[in-house]
Structures are given as structure tokens and as C-alpha cells.
Write a protein that holds these residues in place. Structure first.
Motif, short mmCIF file in Angstrom:
data_model
loop_
_atom_site.label_atom_id
_atom_site.label_comp_id
_atom_site.label_asym_id
_atom_site.label_seq_id
_atom_site.Cartn_x
_atom_site.Cartn_y
_atom_site.Cartn_z
N GLY A 336 -13.50 40.82 1.93
CA GLY A 336 -12.88 40.20 0.92
C GLY A 336 -13.34 38.95 0.30
O GLY A 336 -13.83 38.27 1.02
N ASP A 337 -13.09 38.70 -1.22
CA ASP A 337 -13.20 37.44 -1.65
C ASP A 337 -12.89 36.23 -0.97
O ASP A 337 -11.84 36.12 -0.84
N LYS A 338 -13.80 35.41 -0.41
CA LYS A 338 -13.63 34.41 0.41
C LYS A 338 -12.74 33.26 -0.50
O LYS A 338 -11.97 32.60 0.09
N GLY A 339 -13.27 32.90 -1.73
CA GLY A 339 -12.39 31.99 -2.38
C GLY A 339 -10.96 32.29 -2.51
O GLY A 339 -10.27 31.40 -2.39
N LEU A 340 -10.59 33.48 -2.71
CA LEU A 340 -9.13 33.84 -3.07
C LEU A 340 -8.52 33.95 -1.52
O LEU A 340 -7.35 33.39 -1.37
N LEU A 341 -9.27 34.25 -0.57
CA LEU A 341 -8.51 34.28 0.78
C LEU A 341 -8.43 32.90 1.23
O LEU A 341 -7.57 32.63 2.00
N ASP A 342 -9.08 31.83 0.84
CA ASP A 342 -9.18 30.40 1.19
C ASP A 342 -7.69 29.91 0.44
O ASP A 342 -7.12 29.24 1.10
N ALA A 343 -7.72 30.30 -0.83
CA ALA A 343 -6.68 29.77 -1.47
C ALA A 343 -5.28 30.35 -1.22
O ALA A 343 -4.28 29.73 -1.15
N PHE A 344 -5.41 31.70 -1.22
CA PHE A 344 -4.14 32.32 -0.99
C PHE A 344 -3.49 31.98 0.70
O PHE A 344 -2.33 32.00 0.94
N GLY A 345 -4.53 32.05 1.35
CA GLY A 345 -4.24 31.58 2.86
C GLY A 345 -3.67 30.23 3.00
O GLY A 345 -2.94 30.09 4.25
N ASP A 346 -4.07 29.27 2.03
CA ASP A 346 -3.23 28.04 2.13
C ASP A 346 -1.95 28.24 2.13
O ASP A 346 -1.01 27.27 2.69
N VAL A 347 -1.21 29.31 1.62
CA VAL A 347 0.10 29.48 1.24
C VAL A 347 0.75 30.47 2.24
O VAL A 347 1.64 30.41 2.50
N ASP A 348 -0.02 31.47 2.39
CA ASP A 348 0.71 32.42 3.20
C ASP A 348 -0.87 33.13 3.95
O ASP A 348 -1.72 33.79 3.62
N PRO A 349 -0.75 32.93 5.43
CA PRO A 349 -1.65 33.70 6.22
C PRO A 349 -1.77 35.35 5.96
O PRO A 349 -2.72 35.86 6.46
N GLY A 350 -1.07 35.99 5.55
CA GLY A 350 -1.22 37.41 5.16
C GLY A 350 -1.62 37.59 3.76
O GLY A 350 -1.92 38.77 3.18
N TYR A 351 -1.84 36.55 2.78
CA TYR A 351 -2.54 36.48 1.74
C TYR A 351 -1.58 37.43 0.63
O TYR A 351 -2.20 36.94 -0.43
N LEU A 352 -0.77 37.98 0.70
CA LEU A 352 -0.10 38.60 -0.03
C LEU A 352 1.38 38.76 0.25
O LEU A 352 1.66 39.11 1.54
N PRO A 353 2.40 38.76 -0.47
CA PRO A 353 3.77 39.00 -0.10
C PRO A 353 4.00 40.30 0.40
O PRO A 353 3.39 41.35 0.34
N ARG A 354 4.87 40.44 1.47
CA ARG A 354 5.26 41.47 2.44
C ARG A 354 5.56 42.85 1.37
O ARG A 354 5.86 44.00 1.82
N SER A 355 6.30 42.68 0.18
CA SER A 355 6.69 43.67 -0.79
C SER A 355 5.70 44.26 -1.15
O SER A 355 5.88 45.24 -1.98
N PHE A 356 4.05 43.72 -1.29
CA PHE A 356 2.98 44.52 -1.64
C PHE A 356 2.72 45.88 -1.04
O PHE A 356 2.37 45.76 0.10
N GLY A 357 2.73 46.95 -1.62
CA GLY A 357 2.56 48.04 -1.23
C GLY A 357 0.89 48.38 -1.25
O GLY A 357 0.25 49.09 -0.30
N MET A 358 0.29 48.14 -2.40
CA MET A 358 -1.02 48.49 -2.69
C MET A 358 -1.83 47.32 -3.45
O MET A 358 -0.76 46.42 -3.97
N LEU A 359 -2.95 47.08 -3.36
CA LEU A 359 -3.81 46.36 -4.20
C LEU A 359 -5.04 47.00 -4.82
O LEU A 359 -5.67 47.70 -3.94
N LEU A 360 -4.96 47.05 -6.24
CA LEU A 360 -5.99 47.92 -6.69
C LEU A 360 -6.94 46.85 -7.50
O LEU A 360 -6.56 45.62 -8.16
N SER A 361 -8.32 46.90 -7.09
CA SER A 361 -9.36 45.97 -7.50
C SER A 361 -10.64 46.45 -7.94
O SER A 361 -10.88 47.93 -7.78
N GLY A 362 -11.69 45.70 -8.34
CA GLY A 362 -13.06 46.34 -8.61
C GLY A 362 -13.95 45.72 -7.97
O GLY A 362 -13.77 45.28 -6.69
#
Length: 463
Positions: A336-362
Motif C-alpha cells: 500500500g501507499d507508503k506516504g499514507l501508511l507513514d502519516a496514518f501510522g503516526d496516529v494509529d498503528p492499524g491505519y484506519l479506525p476499527r469501525s471500517f469494514g471496507m476500503l475502496l481504492s484505485g
């Protein structure tokens, strides 16, 4: 006044209202494009892009209401170092809200789809334009090589309640090389003509079928097609200066806040702008890292509004792509995109809140599904709807120890390489979905079931 006269008056008044509305309607111009975009809190906005000098009224349930000018009639000015097909068409952008509960809507003689409070049939497409850039030139004049119009027609025939585009609308950046018949005469650059050829014209049937939720891709960042994004597609009010016209204003033009779109039944979409990330990563000194960390905090607050969340962005966090080494032919996977993983990971090591069931991307030009044994949401990639496909195959299962993101343990995986099409989602319960993968003509090629964060598909590899 007797009852017979009252009855006749009761019939006459609506007829006069309809006649008055009809007198306000003009025939659509040959270049007119009308559609409905869904924004914050599910607010629906009718948009019209026209070569006419003024905005016509919007008719909602046979009542006329004025459309406001979003952007005055003008051509997109080239940024330093850019060129557009000369001359680039001057277009007027108009808009007006469509209130919840509306039954019918139209503008300039073009019927508009009205939003549903709880959409249950959703189409997902992405990466739809025809690539003309550098050394890569797609045959835009060939509907087999550039099948987006066929994909859009097939998706419209599915009769969706909502369309989600996961970004990268515009790809015609450089002129077609001399002598190449497959793209000869194509408009190029970042003006309206290239936008119309890449998106608005081939998408017309699907624009008429349902309202749209739009994610911004890296092709719509300020150094590329960001000017068109802000003028025509972004769901929020247009803001002068936040338009990518001047590089000096790119700090505000390259970023926008996430927003939520309710789906009913305790579920919502959370849409976030990732246009300016960097797949190589974002060092702590890069201001984009702090900006995307701030986006994560806002995503987290939005997620608290619903029991079940579906993320919509351009860059996958939890998916694979593949590269083939030119000399040896060896295939390597990237995550996955390392820039987002870097930035989101600074806040949450899981990268998205646990209430997320799906991620739709391109972004990766293929269709892909991943589900995890770890507490990460199902990832779908739908970057297979028009632009030149990625053709390096993905494995049926990743090699042991391979992960698209730190801590994400792959449980199930499916992919379709070198096939154009669209994805559909049909809601079957509060957090369950039936997902179908369709080819360019709408034929079913794979079937998946989603239950909460988990998903599984019938075929590991579509052939």
C-alpha cells in the motif's frame, strides 16, 4: 363557487405551473453535461457544464429554482510549463442543491438522477481516462483499447442507486505522437476538451443513471488536472485561490478535508483526498505527513458517527501491485501507499479506525480483493475501468510473510489482471454485501461476499 368549478381550477393550476416551468427550459446544447454529485452529510448538488453564457434554472419536482454560477465561463489557464490543445474551450459551471426527498430533477432539458436515502445498489469504478503521457500512449480512438464508454454503459445498465469513482479521471496529458492513428487528433493537456474526451463524454450514460461520490486521484493534483477537479467535480463550493491555477497557492489546492456520506442503516462512506501523497513515503520533515495525520484524526471523528464505515480514497493502503524485472523477468510485489501508511501510522498503528469494514481504492490498474486475519478492513481495488491495464500478474496467494502493510496478515485474496470493467456492491444486511466483478460489457466475472471486515471471492484469479 360550486364543486365542479373548484375541480376544474384544481386541474388548471398544476397545468399552468408545468407550462411556466416548460417555458424556462432550453434544449440541451451539444456540449452540455449534467450530473449529481454527493458531498458532505449526503448533500446532493446538481452540476451543469455548458458553453452557454448563463445558467438555466434547475427543475425539481416541477418547480424552477435558480442555479448559481460555480465558475464563470472561461478556459482553464495553463500553469507554467503546461500546454492545452489550442484553443481550450471556455465553459460555464453551474450548480444548485437538490433537497432530500426530491422525486424528479432536470436541467437544460437533461434528466437528473435524484439521491436515495439508503442506496443498496452501488457501482464502483476508477482510473477511467486514456493514457497519453511520456512514452505510454493508449489508442484513445479505439473502443477496444479505451473502453470506458462501454464500461460506463454496462454499469448504467446495472441500474445503480449510487456510483463511486475512486479517482484518476484524466490521463490525456501529452499530444499524440505524429503518425499514430490510434490516438490521432485527441485533445490533450488539462483544459476542458481533454476532460470531456477522457471523462464527461464517455461517462454520459452513467452520469444519467445515478448520483456520484467522487474521490480525487493523483492525476487530479495541482501539477496535473487539479484545475478541472476543483471547477467541475469537487463536491464543496468553489473557492478562488483553491483552484490550482497558481503554483503559489498549491499548499491549499493540494488538500481537502474528509467527509461522510450516509448510506442508511448505521453505515456511511468516509471519503478522503489522497491526491498529493508519495508512494516512496513521507519523511517527518515533509509537511504532507502532518497534513495527512490531521486527515486521519478527522476520519476518526467522522467514523464515530456510524457503526459501520466504508472508506473511499484513491490510494490503497492494504493492496498489492506487481513489477516485473526487465532482465530476469522476476516478479516482485509492492504494498500500500507508503506516504499514507507513514502519516496514518503516526496516529494509529492499524491505519484506519476499527469501525471500517471496507476500503475502496484505485490507483493500481487492476481489480483486486484482500481480506485479513488481522483486524484490518477488506480492501477492494477498482482501478480497471478505462486506462491502460497493469499486466504483471498477482499470485493467487502472497508468499509467506508478505504483507501490503505492516501488521496486515492476508487471509484471502483475489485479482483480475488485464481486464476492463466495473465492480458492483449490493447491500444484503447491516454490514453484509454481495460484490460482483463485471467486464466491460457488464458480464459477471467474479463474485464475492463481504461480512463486516471479512470478505471472500469465488475465484482467486479471474482468467
Amino acid at each position: 363557487m360550486n364543486s365542479s368549478l373548484l375541480a376544474r381550477l384544481g386541474l388548471l393550476v398544476p397545468a399552468l405551473m408545468l407550462a411556466a416551468c416548460s417555458s424556462l427550459v432550453r434544449d440541451p446544447g451539444p456540449d452540455d453535461v449534467a450530473f449529481v454529485v454527493i458531498g458532505e452529510d449526503g448533500a446532493a448538488t446538481a452540476r451543469l457544464i455548458t458553453a452557454a453564457p448563463t445558467c438555466p434554472p434547475l427543475l425539481v419536482d416541477n418547480r424552477a429554482m435558480p442555479m448559481r454560477v460555480r465558475v464563470p465561463k472561461s478556459a482553464i489557464p495553463p500553469r507554467p510549463g503546461q500546454a492545452h490543445t489550442p484553443p481550450s474551450s471556455a465553459m460555464l459551471a453551474c450548480e444548485a442543491p437538490i433537497a432530500a426527498g426530491a422525486v424528479t430533477a432536470s436541467v437544460a432539458g437533461i434528466g437528473l438522477p435524484v439521491p436515495k436515502a439508503a442506496p443498496t445498489r452501488i457501482v464502483v469504478i476508477g482510473d477511467t481516462g486514456c493514457r497519453l503521457k511520456g512514452k505510454e500512449f493508449q489508442d484513445c480512438n479505439d473502443p477496444t483499447a479505451f473502453p470506458f464508454a462501454r464500461v460506463a454503459a454496462g454499469a448504467a445498465a446495472f441500474q445503480p442507486d449510487l456510483v463511486i469513482h475512486v479517482g484518476d479521471f484524466h490521463y490525456r496529458e501529452d499530444p499524440c505522437p505524429p503518425g499514430r492513428a490510434g490516438c490521432a487528433g485527441s485533445p490533450y493537456g488539462y483544459g476542458y476538451d481533454a476532460w470531456a474526451a477522457d471523462f464527461f463524454t464517455p461517462a454520459k450514460k452513467l452520469l444519467a443513471a445515478a448520483p456520484w461520490v467522487l474521490a480525487r486521484g493523483n492525476h487530479e493534483n495541482c501539477s496535473r488536472a487539479g484545475q478541472g477537479w476543483w471547477r467541475w467535480l469537487d463536491p464543496r463550493p468553489f473557492q478562488a485561490g483553491r483552484d490550482c491555477d497558481l503554483p503559489a497557492n498549491d499548499a491549499i489546492g493540494e488538500h481537502s478535508d474528509p467527509y461522510a456520506v450516509p448510506l442508511g442503516g448505521g453505515a456511511q462512506l468516509v471519503v478522503f483526498d489522497t491526491a498529493n501523497t508519495n508512494y516512496k513515503g513521507l519523511p517527518q520533515s515533509d509537511p504532507r505527513r502532518a497534513a495527512y495525520a490531521d486527515s486521519y484524526r478527522k476520519i476518526e471523528r467522522l467514523a464515530a458517527q456510524a457503526r459501520y464505515n466504508i472508506g473511499v480514497d484513491h490510494h490503497p493502503l492494504f493492496a498489492f501491485g506487481a513489477n516485473r524485472e526487465a532482465k530476469t523477468g522476476a516478479i516482485t510485489l509492492f504494498g500500500g501507499d507508503k506516504g499514507l501508511l507513514d502519516a496514518f501510522g503516526d496516529v494509529d498503528p492499524g491505519y484506519l479506525p476499527r469501525s471500517f469494514g471496507m476500503l475502496l481504492s484505485g490507483h493500481v490498474h487492476l481489480w483486486e480483493q484482500l481480506s485479513f486475519a488481522s483486524p484490518h478492513p477488506t480492501q477492494f481495488v477498482a482501478g480497471f475501468s478505462g486506462t491502460a491495464e497493469d499486466i504483471v500478474p498477482l499470485p493467487a496467494t502472497p508468499p509467506a510473510g508478505t504483507s501490503p502493510a505492516p501488521g496486515a496478515v492476508v487471509e484471502h485474496m483475489s485479482s483480475w489482471i488485464d481486464g476492463f470493467g466495473f465492480m458492483s456492491m449490493e447491500r444484503t444486511g447491516p454490514d453484509t454485501w454481495r460484490v460482483l466483478v463485471h467486464d466491460r460489457d457488464g458480464r459477471e466475472r467474479n463474485r464475492c461476499l463481504v461480512d463486516g471486515r471479512k470478505s471472500r471471492c469465488e475465484l482467486a484469479q479471474v482468467k
